[in-house]
Design an enzyme around this catalytic site. Structure first.
Site, PDB file in Angstrom:
ATOM      1  N   ASP A  42       9.316   2.699  -0.290  1.00 10.83           N
ATOM      2  CA  ASP A  42       8.282   3.403   0.468  1.00 10.83           C
ATOM      3  C   ASP A  42       8.496   3.036   1.935  1.00 10.83           C
ATOM      4  OD1 ASP A  42       4.610   3.453   0.508  1.00 10.83           O
ATOM      5  OD2 ASP A  42       6.150   4.312   1.819  1.00 10.83           O
TER       6      ASP A  42
ATOM      7  N   LYS B 241       4.646   9.205   9.028  1.00  5.78           N
ATOM      8  CA  LYS B 241       4.440   8.627  10.374  1.00  5.78           C
ATOM      9  C   LYS B 241       5.474   9.116  11.405  1.00  5.78           C
ATOM     10  CE  LYS B 241       2.229   4.609   8.243  1.00  5.78           C
ATOM     11  NZ  LYS B 241       0.852   4.498   8.735  1.00  5.78           N
TER      12      LYS B 241
ATOM     13  N   TYR C 154       0.857  -1.189   0.000  1.00  8.58           N
ATOM     14  CA  TYR C 154       0.000   0.000   0.000  1.00  8.58           C
ATOM     15  C   TYR C 154       0.888   1.233   0.000  1.00  8.58           C
ATOM     16  CZ  TYR C 154      -3.506   3.356   1.763  1.00  8.58           C
ATOM     17  OH  TYR C 154      -4.354   4.428   1.939  1.00  8.58           O
TER      18      TYR C 154
HETATM   19  P1  KE4 Z   1      -0.849   8.151   4.843  1.00  8.21           P
HETATM   20  O1  KE4 Z   1      -1.391   8.902   3.665  1.00  8.21           O
HETATM   21  O2  KE4 Z   1      -1.886   7.291   5.526  1.00  8.21           O
HETATM   22  O3  KE4 Z   1      -0.088   9.062   5.832  1.00  8.21           O
HETATM   23  O4  KE4 Z   1       0.308   7.167   4.299  1.00  8.21           O
HETATM   24  C1  KE4 Z   1       0.002   6.249   3.289  1.00  8.21           C
HETATM   25  C2  KE4 Z   1       0.977   5.088   3.373  1.00  8.21           C
HETATM   26  C3  KE4 Z   1       1.987   5.005   2.442  1.00  8.21           C
HETATM   27  N1  KE4 Z   1       2.894   3.996   2.490  1.00  8.21           N
HETATM   28  C4  KE4 Z   1       2.839   3.058   3.472  1.00  8.21           C
HETATM   29  C5  KE4 Z   1       3.876   1.966   3.483  1.00  8.21           C
HETATM   30  C6  KE4 Z   1       1.826   3.105   4.460  1.00  8.21           C
HETATM   31  O5  KE4 Z   1       1.790   2.159   5.429  1.00  8.21           O
HETATM   32  C7  KE4 Z   1       0.877   4.135   4.419  1.00  8.21           C
HETATM   33  C8  KE4 Z   1      -0.262   4.234   5.418  1.00  8.21           C
HETATM   34  N2  KE4 Z   1      -0.405   3.148   6.315  1.00  8.21           N
HETATM   35  C9  KE4 Z   1      -1.742   2.884   6.792  1.00  8.21           C
HETATM   36  C10 KE4 Z   1      -1.665   1.714   7.761  1.00  8.21           C
HETATM   37  N3  KE4 Z   1      -1.332   0.510   7.129  1.00  8.21           N
HETATM   38  C11 KE4 Z   1      -2.370   4.086   7.420  1.00  8.21           C
HETATM   39  C12 KE4 Z   1      -3.594   3.781   8.252  1.00  8.21           C
HETATM   40  C13 KE4 Z   1      -4.845   4.205   7.573  1.00  8.21           C
HETATM   41  O6  KE4 Z   1      -4.926   4.141   6.331  1.00  8.21           O
HETATM   42  O7  KE4 Z   1      -5.764   4.589   8.310  1.00  8.21           O
END
Ligand code: KE4
Length: 432
Positions: free
Chosen positions: A244, A272, A149
């Site tokens: 990523d 994060k 993701y």
């Molecule tokens: P955000 O846009 O959520 O800050 O980041 C996206 C993203 C990009 N790359 C990786 C490897 C990520 O894990 C994420 C976001 N992670 C999720 C949890 N697996 C965020 C939680 C959510 O979507 O509510």
């Protein structure tokens, strides 16, 4: 005796009202507990390794707001730094010395990063890096991996992990075919599949983007040689390698997975942890590539709150705390104790299970495994995971509400917290 009933009256009231106000009653899908069943608990406050919900129940937290809380929630030094920063304003929309400070810390820490651009989320970071890799190579296609993701931008919503996998969404409506027609996918850990894609799309692939340690299909570690193999293949075919590290950055090691595994990509995304709980993302890498980003170069990307003083302050203080000697050794020790303990208990209580951990990131699948990719992960018993999650929640342990997420520890978690978690896990698994 482990307490097995929690009062959640207020949580239910608040969540019922929320569902009339916001789609699914949440600001992000995975929080709705759809795949584990039952209602989410509504948080009132967090501190260190703990959560208190609006009914006053306390939980040991292994989500850590999905990664940022690696120093523990509301660390006193982060809070104090934010109080000080608040007096000087919440947003400038102009250069500030704080951006220089955090940029230098990121550049010093992450092997691939010579220059960095701050944004407001991991999604924005991945959007920015996608446009940049296409501009630099003058190629349009990308390779991503099933179950990984990279935020919710159109091009990445192809066999995506996290909430997309959790909800079993066939990717997403509203994403035009054109937006994903240049997104190629391969199974994680499958170098042959990547080589075949390069052969079939020779000179058309801008780059390969991956979570170097997957957290969005559950926890999946790279096989030996996989990351090195991708480095060689991308060099061979004139494509870029993008890690990523939104989740793994400053968690797998202070310098991220790229430091841990000794493989340096061309570009890296972060988020994060570098925001210490406030909205931040970043992308960075080789100076010759980053110099293409506006206004230094022609690749446009912008953001009102990018580099805002509060997020920079929380990030700076968080990374300072992480620099303390012994931090990562202690994270490795307690997380290994937790992950190994969960696996041992699963086996002793007759459940097929596999999983693992690297530093402060861990996962458990209810399948004999091994789990090398998303297809393997999908063989796990997600219904059993849902019952496990609920049982742990009712006994005061808060796990990620999806089989297709990773678990996170912090340096606020104590040996006693781990022992308590394993005691509860034995109770739950015995009754699954
Ligand atoms: P955000 O846009 O959520 O800050 O980041 C996206 C993203 C990009 N790359 C990786 C490897 C990520 O894990 C994420 C976001 N992670 C999720 C949890 N697996 C965020 C939680 C959510 O979507 O509510």
């Amino acid at each position: 005796m482990v307490n097995t009933t929690i009062k959640t009256t207020k949580s239910q009231e608040v969540f019922a009202a929320a569902q009339n106000l916001m789609p699914g009653g949440v600001s992000s899908p995975v929080r709705a507990f759809k795949s584990v069943g039952g209602q989410p608990i509504v948080f009132d406050r967090v501190k260190g390794a703990y959560i208190w919900d609006v009914d006053g129940n306390k939980y040991i937290d292994y989500v850590g707001t999905w990664g940022p809380a690696i120093c523990g929630h509301a660390h006193p030094e982060v809070i104090a730094a934010l109080h000080e920063a608040l007096e000087k304003g919440t947003s400038f929309g102009a250069p500030s010395v704080l951006e220089n400070v955090l940029a230098e810390m990121v550049i010093d820490a992450v092997p691939s990063i010579e220059m960095v651009r701050f944004v407001n989320s991991g999604t924005e970071a991945c959007m920015g890096v996608l446009r940049l890799m296409r501009a630099f190579t003058n190629r349009e296609k990308i390779i991503k991996f099933e179950g990984c993701y990279h935020g919710h931008a159109d091009a990445f919503l192809v066999k995506a992990g996290s909430g997309v996998a959790t909800l079993g969404l066939p990717d997403s409506p509203g994403v035009p075919k054109l937006a994903t027609s240049t997104t190629l996918t391969a199974p994680f850990n499958d170098l042959e599949a990547v080589k075949a894609l390069f052969e079939e799309n020779r000179d058309e692939i801008a780059g390969v983007i991956l979570e170097p340690v997957v957290g969005n299909a559950g926890f999946i570690a790279p096989d030996a040689g996989f990351l090195e193999g991708l480095r060689e293949l991308t060099h061979e075919y004139g494509a870029l390698l993008v890690f990523d590290e939104v989740m793994t950055g400053f968690r797998i090691a202070y310098g991220g997975a790229q430091e841990k595994f000794g493989v340096t990509p061309d570009l890296t995304t972060l988020g994060k942890v570098i925001g210490g709980g406030l909205p931040v993302g970043a992308y960075g890498g080789r100076r010759d590539i980053m110099s293409m980003v506006a206004p230094a170069g022609p690749v446009y990307q912008a953001g009102t709150l990018s580099g805002n003083p509060l997020a920079m302050t929380a990030g700076i203080k968080t990374l300072e705390l992480l620099q303390k000697p012994g931090t990562y050794e202690s994270l490795e020790r307690i997380t290994k104790k937790l992950a190994d303990g969960l696996l041992q208990i699963a086996k002793e209580t007759g459940h097929a299970a596999c999983g693992g951990q690297i530093s402060a990131m861990f996962g458990l699948f209810f399948t004999a495994g091994p789990v090398h990719n998303y297809e393997d992960a999908k063989k796990s018993d997600t219904a059993k995971f849902g019952r496990f999650h609920r049982g742990m929640l009712e006994r005061g342990v808060y796990l990620a509400p999806s089989q297709f997420e990773a678990g996170f520890t912090s340096f606020a978690h104590t040996e006693e917290d781990i022992e308590q978690t394993l005691t509860v896990a034995r109770d739950v698994m015995s009754s699954l």
